[in-house]
Design an enzyme around this catalytic site. Structure first.
Site, PDB file in Angstrom:
ATOM      1  N   SER A 115       0.816  -1.210   0.000  1.00 37.40           N
ATOM      2  CA  SER A 115       0.000   0.000   0.000  1.00 37.40           C
ATOM      3  C   SER A 115       0.852   1.263   0.000  1.00 37.40           C
ATOM      4  O   SER A 115       1.964   1.293   0.537  1.00 37.40           O
ATOM      5  CB  SER A 115      -0.911   0.000   1.233  1.00 37.40           C
ATOM      6  OG  SER A 115      -1.561   1.244   1.391  1.00 37.40           O
ATOM      7  N   TYR A 138      -2.108   5.460  -4.797  1.00 36.20           N
ATOM      8  CA  TYR A 138      -3.122   6.509  -4.698  1.00 36.20           C
ATOM      9  C   TYR A 138      -2.512   7.748  -5.345  1.00 36.20           C
ATOM     10  O   TYR A 138      -1.354   8.085  -5.085  1.00 36.20           O
ATOM     11  CB  TYR A 138      -3.453   6.828  -3.247  1.00 36.20           C
ATOM     12  CG  TYR A 138      -4.341   5.832  -2.550  1.00 36.20           C
ATOM     13  CD1 TYR A 138      -5.688   5.717  -2.873  1.00 36.20           C
ATOM     14  CD2 TYR A 138      -3.840   5.020  -1.539  1.00 36.20           C
ATOM     15  CE1 TYR A 138      -6.514   4.820  -2.221  1.00 36.20           C
ATOM     16  CE2 TYR A 138      -4.652   4.107  -0.876  1.00 36.20           C
ATOM     17  CZ  TYR A 138      -5.989   4.008  -1.228  1.00 36.20           C
ATOM     18  OH  TYR A 138      -6.797   3.122  -0.578  1.00 36.20           O
ATOM     19  N   THR A 164      -5.165   2.546  -7.737  1.00 27.12           N
ATOM     20  CA  THR A 164      -6.478   2.464  -7.111  1.00 27.12           C
ATOM     21  C   THR A 164      -7.345   3.568  -7.695  1.00 27.12           C
ATOM     22  O   THR A 164      -7.162   4.742  -7.391  1.00 27.12           O
ATOM     23  CB  THR A 164      -6.371   2.594  -5.585  1.00 27.12           C
ATOM     24  OG1 THR A 164      -5.652   1.462  -5.086  1.00 27.12           O
ATOM     25  CG2 THR A 164      -7.754   2.611  -4.953  1.00 27.12           C
ATOM     26  N   LYS A 231      -7.097  -0.840 -10.629  1.00 26.47           N
ATOM     27  CA  LYS A 231      -7.862  -1.542  -9.600  1.00 26.47           C
ATOM     28  C   LYS A 231      -9.122  -0.744  -9.261  1.00 26.47           C
ATOM     29  O   LYS A 231      -9.079   0.474  -9.135  1.00 26.47           O
ATOM     30  CB  LYS A 231      -7.008  -1.714  -8.344  1.00 26.47           C
ATOM     31  CG  LYS A 231      -7.683  -2.407  -7.178  1.00 26.47           C
ATOM     32  CD  LYS A 231      -6.695  -2.568  -6.027  1.00 26.47           C
ATOM     33  CE  LYS A 231      -7.316  -3.248  -4.827  1.00 26.47           C
ATOM     34  NZ  LYS A 231      -8.312  -2.375  -4.158  1.00 26.47           N
ATOM     35  N   HIS A 255     -13.080  -2.398  -3.434  1.00 25.74           N
ATOM     36  CA  HIS A 255     -12.328  -1.872  -2.294  1.00 25.74           C
ATOM     37  C   HIS A 255     -12.752  -2.573  -1.003  1.00 25.74           C
ATOM     38  O   HIS A 255     -12.796  -1.968   0.073  1.00 25.74           O
ATOM     39  CB  HIS A 255     -12.549  -0.354  -2.157  1.00 25.74           C
ATOM     40  CG  HIS A 255     -11.332   0.390  -1.683  1.00 25.74           C
ATOM     41  ND1 HIS A 255     -10.531   1.110  -2.532  1.00 25.74           N
ATOM     42  CD2 HIS A 255     -10.787   0.538  -0.460  1.00 25.74           C
ATOM     43  CE1 HIS A 255      -9.556   1.682  -1.849  1.00 25.74           C
ATOM     44  NE2 HIS A 255      -9.688   1.339  -0.574  1.00 25.74           N
TER      45      HIS A 255
END
Length: 865
Positions: A115, A138, A164, A231, A255
């Site tokens: 992440s 992100y 994402t 994603k 998510h």
């Protein structure tokens, strides 16, 4: 781990066991942060409920002993089709955080997506891990921050980026709101500078870029050499947009139910997206996977692999790195068990399995009963959407889970080294008897994408019946009247009677096989003299079942061994490459330039093949209004090509089906200019008379000698081969064709005066509408251009984006217009940004409307208003 009195371990044995133990280990607000979803958590619950509806159908006595779980994604081997989804702050579960997780993933041979909000540095994680590491991205308002993360991860050895795309802001997570959740002291993102991270939702609202569009995929490619996966995809249309934007893979994800409450479960939309992606890129998914059987179900419904989320943190909280390894091990062991009991020998065997309907649901005509399917689903609420429905729309309201095509056979959306791949109907059985054949044991041509080109286009046309199709290169139906067949048949019978044939002989001419070489050769020879100035004896002609058989016979006769090679002008009609593939004949492409074929390129190819120790035997070309590009070979090039064939001792296979249906005077055929018998002329009456007759011919007047003795003609040798293939060409079809030739004294040019004018007008209307819908300044800015053929059915248009199956499906589904990717007609690379338009089958009104639809599609695909 404690022991039972009998010596066996007490557990935990399931992911549910680990979840229960983890809850006791974690503070309540941390547990809620990890476990919670958005809103009323309907999507969170739906993810697991979707898998609960799945029923794996056992198969017995399959001989599967040790299932193989290994797979390969983006060039890396995985021990199983399972990875670890991106999860923020592993350090909430254990101080070692992602370092421990990476160590466990490496031991298991499974990938980890790290992440953006990892609690340990990328460098520490990379040092601990031996399996593939991907970075979840992100995108922040400050692109420099995102770029710095990407560059740092790439330097550390990460292998892919996972954008994402479903979080312009974080979803409304009521558990965290009620708990007033703040990250515990000492928990922070180790790879981001600054502060303000204590409240994840507030930080996201302030820093995430909510205005992202598809251009971010290109931007990520511009700042990194790593592949980019998208994603958060939950619809087929977004999947196609991701492919069009250049995504290297897609992750079907909601998510974990933490963004839009009420979004569908990922398993329910997976078939729809699998159909849209059609194997073009890796298709992965997460959400709700809690058992190894869930993994198998996801594979059967179209995924290449899945990712585990929350269970990984449960294992980390309970047993640190060993706990994660155990969680992964449980899932893989359960997967192996499920594969064994369903007779699934390898992960690849699971991918193409059919999916069923809810019990009591109806299958459309031609589909398969539930008892013959690997996976079925019990009805709970609304049935899941399916991309395998009869229409392919994926909309609810149609019967769910009705697969007319499997995910594997829906075809790949791009053309790679092996060419494009296209859909074929799913087999009607799955519980295979002992006599079942394995496809890999059949001839390689049955798996060759080139043989499925037409199947795919037919499926697209059938699936979107309201779309205007510029794909079929067939004659306009308006020229045909059913009664004409009887008129022409009677005309031929009268001809036979006028020639002295008795009623018995006429009956035999229609009802018996007739000569293998054909019974209307004299009429064809007469027509060729009058129409084309091709003066050959009738015995040099073989009447074939369409031009496709003519190609097959000629290639089979000329190519005698593995060192022989056939050259083709590329892009080329797929019929010749398909025939070569059936015969295991080596084909070498001679690529056209902007203005078409050049003899210099052919000569280079000839010399190169001889340098490799190979023998070039023939060169296939469509010199007039070619299929697919529409180009026409100049007269000077025709003369040059004949000289080159003489000089290099090769034959030319000339295929010119569009001459008589094109307006204006035509250049002479290669065969009419051929004084050295270097040209084998391949002909067909599909365009000039009517396709359903399936009558073609070969002019093969080349002498064949047998040692020191004189032999016959190449036509004689082709006739021998034909006697073992189709035996003869239908005498009734020959009779109707002959009647049409007799009706115009052999001059098909006269029979086609009206049709040639119609097709010429259709081409002019198409070019006019291209000009109108793509003004010069606009097409110059976009890089759009097209050629302007003087006749025939086809023209080529260059586009500023990838013209592949995904783009074609989007064009058909969202804009109602169908065309053909030019990549279908290239042997290797080429044509990736071009499409073919066929103008023959449409009315002028349909062309005008179709061009407007095409323009809307192109502008949407390029992001222009």
């Amino acid at each position: 781990m404690s022991e039972r009195p009998g010596g066996g371990p007490r557990g935990p044995h399931t992911l549910g066991d680990y979840a229960a133990l983890a809850r006791a280990e974690l503070a309540p607000d941390v547990w809620d942060f990890i476990e919670g979803g958005a809103g009323r958590e309907r999507t969170l619950a739906a993810n697991e409920e979707a898998f609960d509806r799945v029923r794996l159908r056992p198969r017995v006595l399959t001989g599967v002993h040790r299932p193989e779980t290994g797979t390969r994604i983006l060039g890396r081997d995985w021990a199983a089709p399972v990875g670890i989804a991106p999860l923020a702050y592993h350090t909430l579960a254990d101080p070692a955080g992602e370092v421990a997780t990476a160590r466990a993933a490496g031991l298991a041979g499974l990938p980890l997506i790290v992440s953006t909000f990892a609690g340990r540095t990328f460098e520490d994680i990379a040092r601990a891990g031996t399996a593939p590491l991907w970075l979840q991205v992100y995108c922040f308002r400050d692109r420099a921050v995102t770029r710095g993360l990407v560059e740092r991860a790439e330097r550390a050895g990460f292998e892919a980026l996972v954008l994402t795309a479903d979080a312009p802001r974080l979803g409304r997570r009521l558990r965290d709101i009620r708990n007033g959740f703040q990250l515990p002291e000492g928990i922070a993102p180790a790879n981001l500078a600054g502060d303000g991270f204590a409240s994840p939702g507030d930080h996201a609202l302030a820093e995430f870029d909510p205005a992202l569009d598809w251009s971010v995929v290109e931007w990520l490619h511009s700042v990194s050499s790593l592949p980019v996966l998208v994603k958060g995809v939950l619809t087929a249309s977004d999947a196609r947009r991701a492919l069009a934007a250049g995504a290297d893979g897609i992750v079907v994800s909601n998510h974990g139910g933490r963004q839009l409450d009420g979004a569908p479960a990922t398993l329910d939309v997976l078939p729809e997206i699998a159909a849209a992606v059609a194997g073009a890129r890796p298709l992965l998914m997460d959400g709700g996977i809690r058992r190894g059987g869930d993994v198998l179900a996801a594979l059967a419904l179209g995924a290449d692999a899945v990712f585990l989320g929350r269970p990984v943190l449960h294992g980390l909280a309970v047993g640190q790195a060993e706990g994660v390894r155990r969680v992964l091990g449980i899932v893989v062991d359960e997967l192996k068990e499920a594969m064994l009991l369903t007779g699934t020998a390898t992960v690849a065997d699971a991918v193409p399995q059919r999916v069923g309907t809810p019990p009591g649901g109806e299958l459309p005509a031609g589909e398969f009963p539930v008892d013959e399917l690997l996976v079925s689903q019990s009805p709970v609420g609304e049935p899941p959407m399916s991309g395998h429905s009869a229409t392919g729309s994926g909309q609810t309201g149609a019967p769910a889970m009705t697969p007319s095509y499997t995910r594997e056979t829906l075809g790949r959306a791009t053309t790679g080294a092996d060419g494009p791949s296209f859909p074929v109907p799913a087999t009607a059985w799955d519980d295979r008897p002992a006599s079942a054949l394995r496809k890999q044991d059949l001839h390689g041509s049955v798996s060759d994408p080139v043989l499925d080109t037409m199947n795919f286009l037919n499926e697209i046309t059938h699936r979107y019946p309201d779309a205007i199709s510029f794909a079929p290169g067939r004659p306009y139906d308006g020229f045909f009247e059913t009664e004409q067949i009887f008129t022409y048949l009677r005309r031929y019978m009268d001809h036979l009677e006028e020639g002295g044939a008795s009623p018995a002989e006429i009956r035999s001419a229609l009802f018996q096989y007739g000569p293998t070489g054909g019974q209307i050769r004299e009429l064809i020879a007469d027509s060729l003299r009058k129409d084309e100035n091709i003066d050959v004896p009738a015995e040099s002609i073989v009447v074939t079942v369409g031009c496709q058989e003519a190609m097959f016979l000629t290639v089979r006769a000329l190519i005698s061994g593995p060192d022989d090679v056939l050259l083709v002008s590329s892009p080329c009609y797929v019929g010749i490459t398909g025939a070569a593939r059936l015969l295991d004949v080596e084909v070498r492409a001679v690529e056209e330039g902007e203005k078409g074929f050049r003899c210099a390129d052919l000569e280079v190819a000839l010399l190169a093949e001889r340098a490799r120790g190979r023998r070039p035997r023939a060169f296939y070309v469509i010199p007039d209004h070619s299929n697919p590009s529409g180009t026409t070979m100049p007269l000077s090039t025709r003369q040059e090509l004949l000289d080159l064939a003489e000089r290099h001792d090769i034959l030319i296979l000339e295929d010119s089906p569009y001459r008589m249906v094109s307006p204006g005077d035509q250049l002479p055929t290669l065969k009419s200019l051929d004084h050295g018998r270097r040209v084998v002329h391949l002909g067909s009456y599909s365009k000039t008379l009517f396709p359903g007759a399936r009558v073609g011919f070969v002019v093969a007047d080349q002498p064949v000698v047998d040692g020191a003795q004189d032999g016959g003609l190449l036509a004689d040798e082709l006739t021998k081969i034909k006697s073992m293939v189709t035996v003869n060409t239908s005498p009734v079809s020959q009779a109707v064709t002959a009647g049409m030739l007799l009706s115009v004294d052999g001059r098909t040019s006269e029979l086609n005066t009206r049709t040639a004018a119609y097709y010429g007008d259709a081409m002019r209307v198409t070019l006019r509408e291209l000009e109108r819908n793509f003004p010069e300044d606009e097409r110059t800015a976009l890089g759009i251009r097209w050629n302007e053929p003087s006749g025939g059915f086809f023209l080529a248009v260059d586009m500023p984006f990838s013209v592949d199956n995904a783009a074609l499906i989007r064009s058909a589904e969202e804009f109602g217009v169908i065309w053909t990717p030019m990549s279908y007609f290239h042997l290797g690379d080429g044509g990736d940004n071009s499409l073919r338009l066929s103008v023959s089958y449409l009315s002028h009104q349909e062309i005008e409307e179709g061009m407007e639809r095409l323009a809307r599609f192109v502008k949407a695909q390029t992001g222009r208003p």
